[in-house]
Design a protein around this motif. Structure first.
Motif, short mmCIF file in Angstrom:
data_model
loop_
_atom_site.label_atom_id
_atom_site.label_comp_id
_atom_site.label_asym_id
_atom_site.label_seq_id
_atom_site.Cartn_x
_atom_site.Cartn_y
_atom_site.Cartn_z
N VAL A 104 -1.87 2.10 2.91
CA VAL A 104 -1.43 2.82 1.81
C VAL A 104 -2.54 2.71 0.77
O VAL A 104 -3.00 3.72 0.14
CB VAL A 104 -0.21 2.58 1.38
N ALA A 105 -2.79 1.69 0.58
CA ALA A 105 -3.87 1.44 -0.64
C ALA A 105 -5.14 2.46 -0.33
O ALA A 105 -6.02 2.94 -1.43
CB ALA A 105 -4.28 -0.07 -0.99
N THR A 106 -5.73 2.15 0.84
CA THR A 106 -6.93 3.05 1.40
C THR A 106 -6.57 4.69 1.29
O THR A 106 -7.60 5.11 0.54
CB THR A 106 -7.68 2.56 2.68
N ALA A 107 -5.46 4.75 1.69
CA ALA A 107 -5.29 6.42 1.71
C ALA A 107 -5.13 6.97 0.43
O ALA A 107 -5.67 7.93 0.17
CB ALA A 107 -3.87 6.59 2.48
N LEU A 108 -4.53 6.25 -0.54
CA LEU A 108 -4.46 6.74 -1.90
C LEU A 108 -5.58 6.36 -2.58
O LEU A 108 -6.18 7.10 -3.40
CB LEU A 108 -2.98 6.25 -2.57
N GLY A 109 -6.31 5.06 -2.64
CA GLY A 109 -7.09 4.76 -3.42
C GLY A 109 -8.73 5.10 -3.12
O GLY A 109 -9.47 5.15 -3.72
N VAL A 110 -8.70 5.69 -1.81
CA VAL A 110 -9.96 5.98 -1.31
C VAL A 110 -9.99 7.57 -1.03
O VAL A 110 -10.47 8.54 -1.90
CB VAL A 110 -10.41 5.48 -0.19
N HIS A 111 -9.16 8.13 -0.10
CA HIS A 111 -8.89 9.49 0.42
C HIS A 111 -8.36 10.52 -0.63
O HIS A 111 -8.81 11.68 -0.92
CB HIS A 111 -8.26 9.63 1.67
#
Length: 141
Positions: free
Chosen positions: A101-108
């Motif tokens: 979730v962190a990558t989904a929100l923080g990156v994408h």
């Protein structure tokens, strides 16, 4: 700093980031894939899909780069808005497949949202301003 310069710097940063990330997926998908946010490496011949993702990113970056270099700033704004959908799609894919979730929100999601902001700023920069006529039109006598 003028809006045109801010837009140019932001667009150039997106181009370089997307180009770098896409190239990494083409050259070494097995080491780049974990940073995408999905929980596991594809099984069987699924790794080829990561190279496809890399090619997609390189093409997206080249389209932005061509529009920036050729000075088609309004078109660049529109394309930034449309290409943000790819990053929102990546976010949705990571979330739908129980990824980070962190990558989904923080990156994408963050990348997509910044692309939308840059696209809207580019549209604002290039909007046509109505100019008042220099001399009034002659009135019938």
């Amino acid at each position: 700093m003028p809006l045109k310069k801010i837009n140019t710097v932001l667009a150039a940063a997106f181009i370089l980031f997307i180009l770098w990330f896409g190239t990494e997926f083409i050259l070494s998908p097995e080491t780049t894939a974990p940073s995408f946010g999905l929980p596991s490496w594809p099984s069987g011949d699924g790794g080829g899909f990561l190279i496809i993702k890399g090619i997609r990113d390189v093409v997206l970056a080249l389209v932005l780069g061509i529009l920036l270099v050729t000075g088609h700033r309004r078109a660049l704004g529109w394309v930034l808005l449309v290409e943000a959908l790819a990053a929102y799609g990546d976010m949705t894919t990571v979330l739908a497949h129980h990824g980070s979730v962190a990558t989904a929100l923080g990156v994408h999601c963050l990348t997509a949202t910044l692309m939308v902001v840059n696209g809207l700023l580019m549209m604002r920069e290039t909007r046509k301003v109505a100019t008042a006529p220099g001399t009034p039109a002659p009135q019938p006598a």
